[in-house]
Design an enzyme around this catalytic site. Structure first.
Site, PDB file in Angstrom:
ATOM      1  N   ASP A   1      31.039  32.170  38.396  1.00 30.91           N
ATOM      2  CA  ASP A   1      31.889  31.155  39.005  1.00 30.91           C
ATOM      3  C   ASP A   1      31.483  29.823  38.393  1.00 30.91           C
ATOM      4  O   ASP A   1      30.297  29.453  38.421  1.00 30.91           O
ATOM      5  CB  ASP A   1      31.684  31.113  40.517  1.00 30.91           C
ATOM      6  CG  ASP A   1      32.227  32.354  41.209  1.00 30.91           C
ATOM      7  OD1 ASP A   1      33.142  32.986  40.660  1.00 30.91           O
ATOM      8  OD2 ASP A   1      31.739  32.682  42.301  1.00 30.91           O
TER       9      ASP A   1
ATOM     10  N   ASP B   1      41.821  37.093  46.808  1.00 34.40           N
ATOM     11  CA  ASP B   1      40.813  36.694  47.782  1.00 34.40           C
ATOM     12  C   ASP B   1      41.364  37.027  49.161  1.00 34.40           C
ATOM     13  O   ASP B   1      42.432  36.524  49.549  1.00 34.40           O
ATOM     14  CB  ASP B   1      40.518  35.198  47.688  1.00 34.40           C
ATOM     15  CG  ASP B   1      40.007  34.796  46.310  1.00 34.40           C
ATOM     16  OD1 ASP B   1      39.313  35.613  45.686  1.00 34.40           O
ATOM     17  OD2 ASP B   1      40.309  33.666  45.878  1.00 34.40           O
TER      18      ASP B   1
END
Length: 266
Positions: free
Chosen positions: A11, A130
């Site tokens: 990330d 997500d």
């Protein structure tokens, strides 16, 4: 039977590796290029690079960083974050990405999945999802987990496959960063809705957690926090899983995942 894929995830925010818990309290953890190459040397089968800030900042993907990474990386690379059109996809593929991960934009504009698949093939399209549990099931969220996208998980996965998605990267917002195990029921919901591969993401903290996902038929598992914190190496994980009898790609002892020639050189 297909070999399991062990995938390392970076990330990235403003050029730095970051990681938090449940998408919050992000901590900076250093140069993502250095980390990606280190995980490749350990035996990662793939690298996923997600710019978690680009969409929020309305910024373009950092193709320059991807080009620098590809100079040394010798395994498949998926890149996501900030992709809004075919030009963004083209710039990342030209920089060295093998696949693109798309999330928030295609929830607003699902036709973009078709456009990418038509031009570069479904194998290029990874739809990142997500999701988190609510009273009646699992809801899909966008914009770094901040916005309810208006879809139930199974419905969105089925719709994205019909549009041309070649793979799904499914992250549990409830389990993210906790290292207590994947949300296996959530993964099962997604897998029942598609014939495409579903990458398990969010919560892995041990070989047991990977084994539990593999036992349920999931063939690709993504790791982040447990690697960044040094609690487990990919080499150790693969040795453990192989000893348990799982089909795992061997770690190349000479140049695992990197172009011959030594360090990052970047």
């Amino acid at each position: 039977m297909l070999r399991a894929r062990i995938i390392a995830c970076l990330d990235v925010r403003w050029g730095q590796t970051v990681k938090g818990v449940k998408f919050e309290q992000l901590r900076e953890l250093g140069d993502p290029i250095e980390r990606a190459l280190a995980y490749a040397r350990e035996g990662a089968d793939e690298i996923v690079w997600l710019d978690v800030q680009a969409t929020l900042d309305n910024a373009k993907p950092r193709a320059d960083l991807i080009a620098r990474l590809r100079q040394k990386l010798n395994i498949p690379l998926t890149v996501g974050g900030g992709i809004t059109n075919l030009g963004d996809v083209e710039s990342l593929l030209e920089a060295g990405a093998d696949k693109v991960s798309i999330n928030s934009r295609v929830l607003q504009e699902p036709a973009l999945i078709e456009d990418i698949a038509r031009r570069w093939g479904s194998q290029c399209v990874v739809v990142a999802v997500d999701a988190k549990r609510v009273t009646k099931g699992y809801r899909v969220f966008s914009h770094g987990g901040h916005v309810d996208a208006g879809w139930w998980l199974a419905d969105w996965v089925a719709a994205a496959e019909e549009r041309g998605a070649g793979e799904f990267l499914l992250t549990s917002m409830d389990c993210d960063g906790r290292q207590e195990g994947f949300d296996l029921p959530m993964l099962d919901v997604a897998r029942s809705a598609t014939r495409r591969p579903v990458i398990a993401s969010g919560g892995a903290g041990s070989a047991e957690h990977i084994a539990a996902a593999l036992d349920r038929g999931h063939r690709a598992c993504l790791l982040a926090s447990v690697l960044h914190e040094g609690r487990l190496s990919i080499r150790e994980l693969k040795a453990d899983l192989a000893e348990r009898g799982y089909r795992i790609r061997a770690v190349d002892r000479e140049w695992p995942g990197v172009v011959p020639g030594g360090g990052s050189g970047l």
